[in-house]
Design an enzyme around this catalytic site. Structure first.
Site, short mmCIF file in Angstrom:
data_model
loop_
_atom_site.label_atom_id
_atom_site.label_comp_id
_atom_site.label_asym_id
_atom_site.label_seq_id
_atom_site.Cartn_x
_atom_site.Cartn_y
_atom_site.Cartn_z
N MET A 112 0.98 -1.20 -0.02
CA MET A 112 -0.08 -0.14 -0.27
C MET A 112 0.88 1.21 -0.02
SD MET A 112 -1.45 -0.02 3.86
CE MET A 112 -1.91 -1.54 3.67
N LYS A 113 2.13 1.31 0.36
CA LYS A 113 2.85 2.33 0.27
C LYS A 113 3.71 2.75 -1.01
CE LYS A 113 3.73 2.06 5.32
NZ LYS A 113 2.70 3.16 5.73
N PHE A 114 3.24 1.93 -1.79
CA PHE A 114 3.99 2.13 -3.16
C PHE A 114 2.87 2.83 -4.19
CE2 PHE A 114 6.41 -1.06 -1.74
CZ PHE A 114 7.66 -0.91 -2.01
N ASP A 145 -3.57 0.62 7.91
CA ASP A 145 -2.74 1.81 7.91
C ASP A 145 -3.36 3.24 7.80
OD1 ASP A 145 -0.79 3.78 8.03
OD2 ASP A 145 0.45 2.91 6.42
#
Length: 313
Positions: A112-114, A145
């Protein structure tokens, strides 16, 4: 299948050992003959990229290209060129968008952080045009998150791109739920400001004076519960600045938070939604309130009081 069970699985076969890829000429990455800092790629990754460069050279669009790009993305979800080629292949094959979105559900939860994961999803959604279900999926990601920047940015893009009242109507209740769970969730506060002030006027919010009163009251109530919550004070400042409202208009609300609680005195729980008193368990005086009061005095031109306020109030 558990993570331990997956870790015991044999590694996937290299593309160079697979009969169905024999017709593709792999192209190795161009390197200097004696690089200062050589990059040592795992064999599986180097093999897949060599074959990726091979299919790009021939402009192949096929199901096996989708298999290859998925393999690379799982190893390196930040490889933008692979994402782009995968999207172009999906469009060329007229592949099932529903199937691709389900795969992206898995990859978004894992990576998810990309940014690239969310950009690909955005391209798919522009074709798929079914945004309502996306809100539920985004909520699922945020549950893992809650302050992930890319997820919030994607949610805001979805809302503004489709601009459907059926989408917008869920946003304030959604944000309110998040702030009840964590009043210091700055991402949720930012999203509330975006929905109320930076995305147009929603149905039912045409009376902007009423909206301003509502938002001021909302931020004050959150401050009353947790006076040392910087996010709530910043939201209060943001509403006042955005609407051109004087800081002094909330002076009577702020002053009680700058005063120490008297010895042995109990807080009066007065139900005043416009100017709620500090809760009984609030720590007073509140430094953030003192800082705000200084700004009030400075706005009023009382510079001496602005300097002395932290010492006197």
């Amino acid at each position: 299948m558990s993570k331990d069970e997956r870790s015991e699985e044999p590694p996937p076969k290299l593309f160079s050992t697979r009969e169905e890829w024999k017709d593709v000429k792999p192209i190795e990455q161009t390197e200097l003959s004696n690089p200062l800092v050589p990059i040592f790629y795992p064999p599986e990754y180097k093999d897949a990229l060599d074959y990726f460069r091979g299919i790009v050279a021939t402009e192949e669009r096929s199901e096996r290209v989708l298999e290859l790009t998925e393999r690379i993305i799982r190893m390196n979800p930040a490889h933008y060129s692979v994402w782009q080629y995968r999207y172009e292949t999906l469009m060329a094959l007229n592949s099932s968008l529903e199937k691709e979105i389900r795969l992206m559900d898995e990859l978004a939860l894992a990576h998810m952080k990309f940014y690239q994961v969310w950009h690909h999803r955005k391209l798919l959604m522009m074709k798929h045009k079914r945004p309502l279900a996306e809100l539920s999926f985004i909520a699922k990601v945020l549950a893992m998150d809650v302050k992930n920047y890319h997820t919030w940015a994607y949610r805001q893009w979805l809302l503004t791109y489709f601009d459907d009242d059926e989408l917008w109507r869920y946003e304030l209740p959604f944000v309110d739920l998040l702030l009840k769970e964590d009043a210091r969730n700055n991402s949720a506060w930012h999203h509330r400001f975006f929905v109320v002030f930076d995305s147009g006027v929603r149905d039912g919010d045409e009376d902007r004076a009423m909206v301003i009163r509502r938002e001021l009251s909302y931020s004050k109530q959150k401050i009353a519960l947790a006076p040392n919550n910087l996010s709530a004070w910043n939201y209060l400042r943001g509403v006042l600045n955005k609407t051109g409202t004087k800081f002094g208009s909330v002076k009577s609300f702020v002053i009680p938070y700058t005063l120490p609680r008297e010895e042995g005195a109990s807080a009066e729980e007065v139900l005043d939604l416009d100017n709620p008193s500090p809760s009984s368990y609030a720590t007073l005086p509140c430094a953030l309130a003192m800082e705000f009061l200084v700004d009030v005095y400075e706005e009023e031109g009382e510079l001496n009081r602005a300097v002395e306020a932290p010492l006197r109030e």
